[in-house]
Design an enzyme around this catalytic site. Structure first.
Site, PDB file in Angstrom:
ATOM      1  N   GLN A   1     -34.497   0.082  -2.465  1.00 10.47           N
ATOM      2  CA  GLN A   1     -33.153   0.267  -1.877  1.00 10.47           C
ATOM      3  C   GLN A   1     -32.921   1.827  -2.141  1.00 10.47           C
ATOM      4  O   GLN A   1     -32.355   2.369  -1.251  1.00 10.47           O
ATOM      5  CB  GLN A   1     -32.242  -0.562  -2.556  1.00 10.47           C
TER       6      GLN A   1
ATOM      7  N   SER B   1     -27.351 -10.952 -10.254  1.00 10.19           N
ATOM      8  CA  SER B   1     -26.324 -12.061 -10.186  1.00 10.19           C
ATOM      9  C   SER B   1     -26.985 -13.583 -10.081  1.00 10.19           C
ATOM     10  O   SER B   1     -26.293 -14.291 -10.507  1.00 10.19           O
ATOM     11  CB  SER B   1     -25.322 -11.636  -9.039  1.00 10.19           C
TER      12      SER B   1
ATOM     13  N   HIS C   1     -24.478  -3.787 -13.357  1.00  8.72           N
ATOM     14  CA  HIS C   1     -23.485  -3.095 -12.501  1.00  8.72           C
ATOM     15  C   HIS C   1     -22.612  -2.210 -13.245  1.00  8.72           C
ATOM     16  O   HIS C   1     -22.094  -1.073 -13.016  1.00  8.72           O
ATOM     17  CB  HIS C   1     -22.464  -4.329 -11.790  1.00  8.72           C
TER      18      HIS C   1
END
Ligand code: AMP
Length: 294
Positions: free
Chosen positions: A147, A180, A31
């Site tokens: 994605q 995560s 991120h």
């Protein structure tokens, strides 16, 4: 950095060129690389943190997803974010019968087969973020290669003005793609999880050595993953980077994607292949902040 909860508040703070980094929080170096890139290319960088219930088919998976906004705020700020927007579930999903996006075939293959409705949920929330924030550019990681294809198609099909930028995969020291979800991998499952990046790296070696039989390439990958029966593979596939359409030969812009469940944790990984040249991503040289205590 300002922490806000609505798009109205984002719009009062955002000025000049606006870059958006959509996330589900519990931030890690993957991120942070997107935030850093946005900060270097825009006047205002907005990070959204929202665990999107519309993209989870499995309630238990949604409940188990790690969350810690207090931890995320200083990490986002340090990486260069100007605004962090953490909308509530009620704000993002006001009612069960809300309007939604239905993606095309690009979102129905691979992940779409194993997680029906997943990309409709992603596209609906991305659409809402784009409508509310109106970013000039939005940054997505190529770990989630399909994605990137889905969001790029969404923007093209529905004429959003936002430019989509796909960014390199960031990996832990042992090769595991940062996620995560990695905090949920038990220590004794780690070797099984690592077979995914080992298989991708082996494929990269073979490609660099001139291998062009994708059947052989995939078989070699499956052999590596099979060394740990705890790694239960959903798919290993080479696909066109724009359409996510599975391909049986090397050509143009593609990605090699895989998904597996390891000890109850579902993981995905991917490697871009452009004109037969694989991109292994970027490997950290220190332990990830994911595991930092306190
Ligand atoms: P997530 O919070 O998992 O929904 O991810 C938010 C964004 O960060 C998505 O665009 C992901 O593709 C990207 N991302 C997640 N993990 C990585 C990684 N290891 N390397 C690069 N980008 C990542």
């Amino acid at each position: 950095m300002k922490v806000v909860h609505t798009f109205e508040e984002v719009r009062t703070v955002a000025a000049g060129r606006v870059g958006l980094v959509p996330t589900m929080g519990f931030l890690h170096e993957g991120h942070l690389s997107l935030i850093d890139r946005s900060a270097s290319e825009n006047d205002t960088t907005v990070v959204s943190v929202f665990v999107n219930p519309l993209q989870f088919g499995d309630e238990a998976d949604l409940d188990a997803y790690p969350r810690d906004l207090e931890r995320d705020v200083p990490l986002a700020e340090h990486a260069g974010a100007d605004v962090l927007v953490a909308p509530t579930a009620r704000y993002m999903v006001p009612h069960a019968d809300m309007a939604s996006i239905r993606v095309g075939r690009v979102g129905l293959v691979m992940e779409g087969v194993h997680r029906p409705g997943h990309f409709d949920g992603v596209a609906t929330v991305v659409t809402k973020l784009f409508a509310g924030i109106d970013p000039d550019t939005a940054y997505f990681g190529r770990k989630d290669a399909q994605q990137v294809a889905v969001v790029t198609s969404l923007v093209r099909d529905l004429s959003f003005r936002t430019v989509i930028v796909g960014c390199p995969v960031i990996r832990e020291r042992d090769g595991l793609a940062l996620s995560s979800r990695n905090v949920r991998i038990a220590d004794d499952m780690r070797p099984a999880a690592i077979t995914m990046s080992e298989a991708l790296f082996h494929a990269a070696d073979l490609l660099e050595a001139g291998e062009d039989d994708l059947g052989d390439l995939m078989a070699a990958m499956r052999e590596i993953v099979a060394r740990h029966p705890e790694t239960v593979v959903d798919y290993i596939q080479i696909a066109d980077a724009d359409t996510a359409e599975p391909m049986d030969h090397l050509a143009g812009s593609q990605f090699l994607a895989m998904a597996a469940t390891v000890g109850g944790v579902r993981l995905i990984d991917a490697m871009a292949i452009v004109d037969r040249v694989p991109d292994r991503g970027i490997t950290l040289d220190a332990p990830s902040i994911l595991y930092r205590k306190g």
